[in-house]
Write an enzyme that holds these catalytic residues in place. Structure first.
Site, PDB file in Angstrom:
ATOM      1  N   PRO A   1       0.811  -1.234  -0.090  1.00  5.84           N
ATOM      2  CA  PRO A   1       0.080   0.153   0.157  1.00  5.84           C
ATOM      3  C   PRO A   1       0.938   1.343   0.044  1.00  5.84           C
ATOM      4  CG  PRO A   1      -0.107  -0.930   2.080  1.00  5.84           C
ATOM      5  CD  PRO A   1       0.619  -1.957   1.239  1.00  5.84           C
ATOM      6  N   GLU A   2       0.453   2.321  -0.687  1.00  6.69           N
ATOM      7  CA  GLU A   2       1.253   3.556  -0.880  1.00  6.69           C
ATOM      8  C   GLU A   2       0.411   4.574  -0.039  1.00  6.69           C
ATOM      9  OE1 GLU A   2       2.148   4.587  -4.804  1.00  6.69           O
ATOM     10  OE2 GLU A   2       2.055   2.605  -5.327  1.00  6.69           O
TER      11      GLU A   2
ATOM     12  N   HIS B   1      -5.524 -16.498   7.641  1.00  9.56           N
ATOM     13  CA  HIS B   1      -4.288 -15.735   7.445  1.00  9.56           C
ATOM     14  C   HIS B   1      -4.343 -14.431   8.420  1.00  9.56           C
ATOM     15  CE1 HIS B   1      -2.743 -17.833   4.220  1.00  9.56           C
ATOM     16  NE2 HIS B   1      -3.734 -17.636   3.406  1.00  9.56           N
TER      17      HIS B   1
ATOM     18  N   ARG C   1       0.275 -13.006   2.507  1.00  9.54           N
ATOM     19  CA  ARG C   1       1.872 -13.162   2.205  1.00  9.54           C
ATOM     20  C   ARG C   1       2.714 -13.072   3.125  1.00  9.54           C
ATOM     21  NH1 ARG C   1       1.606 -10.046  -3.499  1.00  9.54           N
ATOM     22  NH2 ARG C   1       3.841 -10.980  -3.807  1.00  9.54           N
TER      23      ARG C   1
END
Ligand SMILES: [Zn+2]
Length: 278
Positions: A2-3, A91, A113
């Protein structure tokens, strides 16, 4: 990863839901997800959330007693609010149970991930000294004079200069490509060759694009969600990112795709000419 707009979207949701709420329980499903501590109290157990802080793509929660939690969202992390008693999805590595005004709810940190983490610190000052001191000014607040001194005499490309978090904090591949396109600057131009008027234009478009994206809840390419679990919409406004080989939305020429700083870079050779460099 994410930016700035995606992280700001998450922070605004956390401010809305979590500030003023007391942590009444913490469950850790994957111990390795917590860096630097094994003590649940360090994860805000029994503490009340006071503030949310952001610098570039990083953010932290601060408790009323001054302790702090630094979050790293990795490539695919999300931090979402759920009703009390919800079954955590696969997750989810950490689950906080919170209470505010007799309302109980949960905050689930999911990261399929596993590139993200949570790291407790004794204070926000410690985060600023140890981590955020390595970051440049936040992209939403950076001033033209800062940008002029950041780009001055730099031999690397304009895009590489924007991506380096120690120069400006918060810009990643999406917003670098979109900003350079709107500013009519070729991504591979030498950073030091940009004139002050070009940098004025660049900062104008950078902050306009970041603010528009925040307004749209960020860009959801794969996994980004706000704290309420809602996807962003700004991906529908991308002009160049992910559009290599498609027609330019301004001039119709086919958009070029190249590599810059090991990142796929899309630009229009007509709208972003590579002028003669000094
Ligand atoms: Zn074009």
């Amino acid at each position: 990863m994410p930016e700035l707009p995606e992280v700001e979207t998450i922070c605004r949701g956390l401010t809305q839901f979590c500030v003023g709420a007391k942590v009444v329980g913490v469950r850790v499903y994957r111990a390795g997800f917590i860096k630097g501590s094994k003590n649940h109290r360090d994860l805000f157990d029994t503490l009340t959330v006071a503030r949310v802080h952001r610098q570039g793509k990083q953010f932290a929660l601060e408790s009323v007693c001054g302790r702090a939690l630094l979050f790293h969202m990795g490539m695919s992390g999300s931090l979402t609010v759920w009703p009390s008693g919800s079954t955590p999805a696969k997750h989810v590595h950490v689950l906080w149970s919170l209470a505010r005004n007799n309302t109980h709810f949960e905050l689930h940190h999911k990261d399929p991930r596993r590139f993200g983490y949570v790291r407790p610190y004794s204070s926000m000052q410690k985060i600023r000294e140890d981590v955020w001191s390595r970051l440049g000014p936040d992209a939403l607040c950076v001033q033209v004079d800062d940008l002029v001194s950041i780009f001055k005499n730099k031999k690397l490309s304009a895009k590489a200069c924007l991506l380096n978090q120690s120069n400006i904090a918060g810009v990643g591949n999406i917003y670098a490509d979109e900003t350079l396109f709107q500013s009519a600057i070729h991504p591979l131009r030498r950073a030091g060759s940009l004139s002050r008027p070009e940098l004025v234009k660049l900062i104008h478009h950078l902050q306009l694009i970041l603010n528009r994206s925040i307004w749209g809840g960020g860009s959801t390419i794969q996994d980004h969600q706000d704290a309420a679990g809602k996807s962003g919409t700004f991906q529908n406004c991308h002009q160049v990112y992910g559009r290599g080989g498609l027609p330019c939305m301004k001039c119709g020429a086919i958009l070029k795709q190249t590599l810059c700083s090991q990142r796929t870079t899309v630009f229009c050779a007509i709208c972003q000419p590579r002028r003669t460099q000094k």
